[in-house]
Design a protein around this motif. Structure first.
Motif, PDB file in Angstrom:
ATOM      1  N   GLN A 352       0.828  -1.210   0.000  1.00  0.00           N
ATOM      2  CA  GLN A 352       0.000   0.000   0.000  1.00  0.00           C
ATOM      3  C   GLN A 352       0.861   1.259   0.000  1.00  0.00           C
ATOM      4  N   GLU A 353       1.974   1.225   0.723  1.00  0.00           N
ATOM      5  CA  GLU A 353       2.883   2.373   0.710  1.00  0.00           C
ATOM      6  C   GLU A 353       3.536   2.531  -0.663  1.00  0.00           C
ATOM      7  N   ALA A 354       3.918   1.414  -1.277  1.00  0.00           N
ATOM      8  CA  ALA A 354       4.488   1.485  -2.623  1.00  0.00           C
ATOM      9  C   ALA A 354       3.485   2.083  -3.601  1.00  0.00           C
ATOM     10  N   CYS A 355       2.234   1.651  -3.510  1.00  0.00           N
ATOM     11  CA  CYS A 355       1.192   2.178  -4.405  1.00  0.00           C
ATOM     12  C   CYS A 355       0.981   3.673  -4.170  1.00  0.00           C
ATOM     13  N   ARG A 356       1.046   4.081  -2.915  1.00  0.00           N
ATOM     14  CA  ARG A 356       0.893   5.519  -2.614  1.00  0.00           C
ATOM     15  C   ARG A 356       2.000   6.326  -3.290  1.00  0.00           C
ATOM     16  N   ARG A 357       3.225   5.808  -3.223  1.00  0.00           N
ATOM     17  CA  ARG A 357       4.345   6.507  -3.849  1.00  0.00           C
ATOM     18  C   ARG A 357       4.235   6.509  -5.375  1.00  0.00           C
ATOM     19  N   LEU A 358       3.763   5.408  -5.936  1.00  0.00           N
ATOM     20  CA  LEU A 358       3.669   5.292  -7.384  1.00  0.00           C
ATOM     21  C   LEU A 358       2.645   6.256  -7.979  1.00  0.00           C
TER      22      LEU A 358
END
Length: 362
Positions: A352-358
């Protein structure tokens, strides 16, 4: 990519290792073995109880019958199993067919074994172009390397596809070396088929397995190779010179892993199904072209719309977005510059954090 990820504080979706713990039963079994002083060499080709548990599991799940005394070699991970298998069967100058995209080691392993790699491509939808594959087999072909479920694409080869490959192996007297380490990570009702279980194939197949992915213990480095007695004798000789043997206490823990209930495997697949959907949505929302994988725990993406090649874009993602992936050219002998591979073998909150950054890319 992992080193750059650490340097820049990025979310590491490059290297395929979980950031969540393995089952408690395995940790307890490993500690018990160490405390019981199972700390010296095991039998070179693997502890007897582990080989017996592997034989039981393979008979039940893969539909193949191996004598643990003459058909199973425990290795230092599937990586060693692959190289030991190639070194055991190849004479210099013989050809090995390597379907691409392929896991990064297969091309170099083929070359290290003295073989000449013959690359044959999967179609854009990862199906088999039968005419191209027929042409790849020749009088100098000694082996073909298969990987199902596949890294990096997530493709699961169907029984029909494997039967086509098996017929080519029989017709050309070719050995199939098949890496099946993601065999329990399957989605949408797909079934794992071992090519060695097909008619006429068990004696001409080396089946490679590992505990790394199924039990989230990539650092333990315990795998195995299954083959007929003649091939096994050759693999064991090479294995002895490469590594002598896999870690003795961890072999005891892997035997305990194979005694986990069937519910463990269902929960594993369900957990990864949830994770693949989290990452898939995040990648699509960020503008990546990709499809849901059929198996394993990677999503192979197309980055053509972003206007950079794979290496440039992978560095850009790490340095400015804070997410790490693997450049697609790692998986081809030539090409792949429009691809990136992401892993979802992470906690939900990591994804979820990776998706937020992406989202910065959208």
């Amino acid at each position: 990519m992992t080193r750059l990820s650490i340097k820049h504080g990025a979310v590491n979706l490059a290297q395929g290792f979980p950031d969540f713990p393995c089952p408690d039963e395995l940790k307890s079994a490993a500690c018990d073995a160490i405390n019981a002083d199972v700390n010296q060499y095991a039998i070179t080709w693997g502890a007897k109880d582990l080989r017996e548990e592997i034989a039981k599991r393979v008979k039940t799940y893969n539909g193949m019958d191996f004598n643990p005394e003459t058909g199973i070699t425990v290795t230092c991970g599937s990586t060693e199993a692959m190289l030991a298998s190639l070194l055991a069967v190849i004479s210099p100058g013989e050809e090995v067919i390597v379907p691409e995209p392929f896991y990064e080691n297969y091309g170099p392993d083929t070359i290290l074994s003295g073989a000449v790699p013959c690359y044959v491509s999967l179609s854009d939808d990862f199906s088999i172009n039968e005419e191209a594959w027929k042409k790849a087999f020749s009088g100098t072909t000694k082996a073909i390397i298969l990987n199902t479920p596949n890294n990096p694409t997530g493709k699961v080869f169907t029984k029909k596809e494997l039967s086509f490959i098996a017929d080519l192996c029989v017709d050309h007297n070719v050995i199939a070396i098949t890496d099946e380490i993601y065999e329990h990570i399957l989605y949408d009702g797909r079934k794992h088929v071992s090519i060695g279980s097909l008619d006429g194939m068990q004696d001409r197949t080396i089946t490679i397995g590992s505990f790394s992915k199924t039990y989230s213990i990539t650092g333990w480095r315990v795998g195995y190779a299954l083959a007929n007695p003649d091939l096994t004798a050759r693999i064991r000789k090479i294995h002895d010179f490469l590594t002598v043997g896999a870690p003795a206490p961890l072999q005891q823990a892997c035997a305990a892993a194979l005694r986990l209930p069937e519910s463990y495997y269902k929960e594993l697949a369900a957990d990864y199904d949830r994770k693949r959907k989290i990452l898939y949505k995040g990648l699509r929302d960020a503008g990546f072209a990709c499809e849901l994988p059929e198996g394993a725990y990677y999503i192979f993406t197309d980055i053509s719309e972003f206007g950079k090649n794979d290496v440039e874009f992978a560095r850009h993602l790490i340095e400015t977005v804070g997410v790490a992936a693997v450049p697609g050219s790692s998986f081809y002998h030539e090409g792949g510059e429009s691809k990136l591979r992401f892993t979802f073998s992470k906690r939900d909150e990591t994804l979820q954090e990776a998706c937020r950054r992406l989202k910065q890319l959208a």
